[in-house]
Write a protein that holds these residues in place. Structure first.
Motif, short mmCIF file in Angstrom:
data_model
loop_
_atom_site.label_atom_id
_atom_site.label_comp_id
_atom_site.label_asym_id
_atom_site.label_seq_id
_atom_site.Cartn_x
_atom_site.Cartn_y
_atom_site.Cartn_z
N GLY A 175 13.55 -16.36 -53.16
CA GLY A 175 13.09 -17.58 -53.81
C GLY A 175 13.46 -18.83 -53.03
N ALA A 176 14.71 -18.88 -52.57
CA ALA A 176 15.17 -20.02 -51.78
C ALA A 176 14.45 -20.07 -50.44
N VAL A 177 14.20 -18.91 -49.86
CA VAL A 177 13.49 -18.83 -48.58
C VAL A 177 12.06 -19.33 -48.74
N ALA A 178 11.39 -18.88 -49.80
CA ALA A 178 10.01 -19.29 -50.05
C ALA A 178 9.92 -20.81 -50.18
N GLU A 179 10.86 -21.38 -50.89
CA GLU A 179 10.87 -22.84 -51.07
C GLU A 179 11.14 -23.56 -49.76
N ALA A 180 12.08 -23.05 -48.99
CA ALA A 180 12.44 -23.69 -47.72
C ALA A 180 11.31 -23.63 -46.70
N LEU A 239 5.99 -8.11 -40.03
CA LEU A 239 6.20 -9.37 -39.31
C LEU A 239 7.62 -9.88 -39.46
N VAL A 240 8.12 -9.87 -40.67
CA VAL A 240 9.46 -10.38 -40.95
C VAL A 240 10.13 -9.43 -41.93
N THR A 241 11.22 -8.85 -41.51
CA THR A 241 11.96 -7.92 -42.35
C THR A 241 13.26 -8.58 -42.77
N PRO A 242 13.57 -8.56 -44.06
CA PRO A 242 14.85 -9.16 -44.47
C PRO A 242 16.01 -8.42 -43.80
N SER A 243 17.04 -9.17 -43.48
CA SER A 243 18.18 -8.59 -42.77
C SER A 243 19.07 -7.75 -43.67
N ASP A 277 13.73 -18.72 -39.64
CA ASP A 277 13.07 -19.30 -38.46
C ASP A 277 11.84 -18.48 -38.07
N ARG A 278 11.94 -17.18 -38.17
CA ARG A 278 10.81 -16.29 -37.86
C ARG A 278 9.65 -16.54 -38.83
N LEU A 279 9.96 -16.69 -40.10
CA LEU A 279 8.92 -17.00 -41.09
C LEU A 279 8.26 -18.34 -40.79
N ARG A 280 9.06 -19.32 -40.40
CA ARG A 280 8.49 -20.63 -40.04
C ARG A 280 7.56 -20.52 -38.84
N LEU A 281 7.92 -19.70 -37.88
CA LEU A 281 7.08 -19.49 -36.71
C LEU A 281 5.75 -18.85 -37.11
N VAL A 282 5.80 -17.81 -37.93
CA VAL A 282 4.57 -17.16 -38.39
C VAL A 282 3.70 -18.17 -39.12
N ARG A 283 4.31 -18.96 -39.97
CA ARG A 283 3.56 -19.98 -40.73
C ARG A 283 2.94 -21.01 -39.80
N ALA A 284 3.64 -21.39 -38.75
CA ALA A 284 3.12 -22.40 -37.82
C ALA A 284 1.96 -21.87 -36.98
N LEU A 285 1.98 -20.59 -36.66
CA LEU A 285 0.93 -20.02 -35.80
C LEU A 285 -0.38 -19.77 -36.55
N LYS A 286 -0.30 -19.54 -37.83
CA LYS A 286 -1.49 -19.20 -38.61
C LYS A 286 -2.54 -20.32 -38.61
N GLU A 339 -2.13 -10.10 -36.56
CA GLU A 339 -1.96 -9.01 -35.59
C GLU A 339 -1.42 -9.54 -34.27
N THR A 340 -2.00 -10.63 -33.77
CA THR A 340 -1.53 -11.22 -32.52
C THR A 340 -0.13 -11.79 -32.70
N THR A 341 0.12 -12.42 -33.83
CA THR A 341 1.45 -12.95 -34.11
C THR A 341 2.48 -11.82 -34.11
N GLY A 342 2.13 -10.70 -34.74
CA GLY A 342 3.03 -9.55 -34.76
C GLY A 342 3.31 -9.02 -33.37
N ALA A 343 2.25 -8.94 -32.56
CA ALA A 343 2.42 -8.46 -31.19
C ALA A 343 3.31 -9.41 -30.39
N LEU A 344 3.12 -10.70 -30.58
CA LEU A 344 3.92 -11.70 -29.88
C LEU A 344 5.39 -11.57 -30.28
N LEU A 345 5.66 -11.44 -31.57
CA LEU A 345 7.04 -11.31 -32.04
C LEU A 345 7.68 -10.00 -31.57
#
Length: 132
Positions: free
Chosen positions: A9-14, A30-34, A50-59, A66-72
């Motif tokens: 919940g906090a992550v989604a908001e952030a 794409l992003v697995t919780p630690s 940070d990884r979630l922010r990157l995925v969000r920025a690339l979309k 698929e390309t985002t996943g390959a890049l990561l």
């Protein structure tokens, strides 16, 4: 020093993503919780965020998931190779190939943006002529 963990919940908001989107990104790898709590709740580190922010920025620039996943994936492999003194050259080559796809996508969006600005400039000239 212990790394801080955040619940979804906090992550989604952030990050500005829905819980459902974050869960979907986990589902497709794409992003697995630690980690998880004893009760099974997802726990995310600052690096996960940070990884979630990157995925969000690339979309929005047209990068497919698929390309985002390959890049990561390639970036992770390159980081692991560097950390373990592994085959950095092969990992770097694989990363650069996917990065080239990402750069082409950015170039396409820049071209579209330039075209849109030209169209708007034409409309600006119409309104400028009216005020004279």
């Amino acid at each position: 020093m212990q790394e801080q963990h955040h619940q979804i919940g906090a992550v989604a908001e952030a990050v500005g993503l829905s819980l459902r989107t974050i869960r979907y990104y986990e589902e497709i790898g794409l992003v697995t919780p630690s980690g998880r709590t004893d009760g099974g709740f997802r726990l995310y580190t600052d690096a996960d965020i940070d990884r979630l922010r990157l995925v969000r920025a690339l979309k929005p620039i047209g990068m497919s998931l698929e390309t985002t996943g390959a890049l990561l994936t390639r970036a992770d492999a390159l980081e692991a190779a560097i950390a373990s003194n592994g085959d950095v050259e092969a990992s770097a080559t694989a990363f650069e190939e996917v990065l080239a796809v990402a750069r082409r996508s950015c170039d396409e969006w820049e071209h579209r943006l330039d075209e849109a600005r030209q169209v708007l400039s034409g409309f600006d000239r119409l309104t400028a002529g009216r005020s004279q």
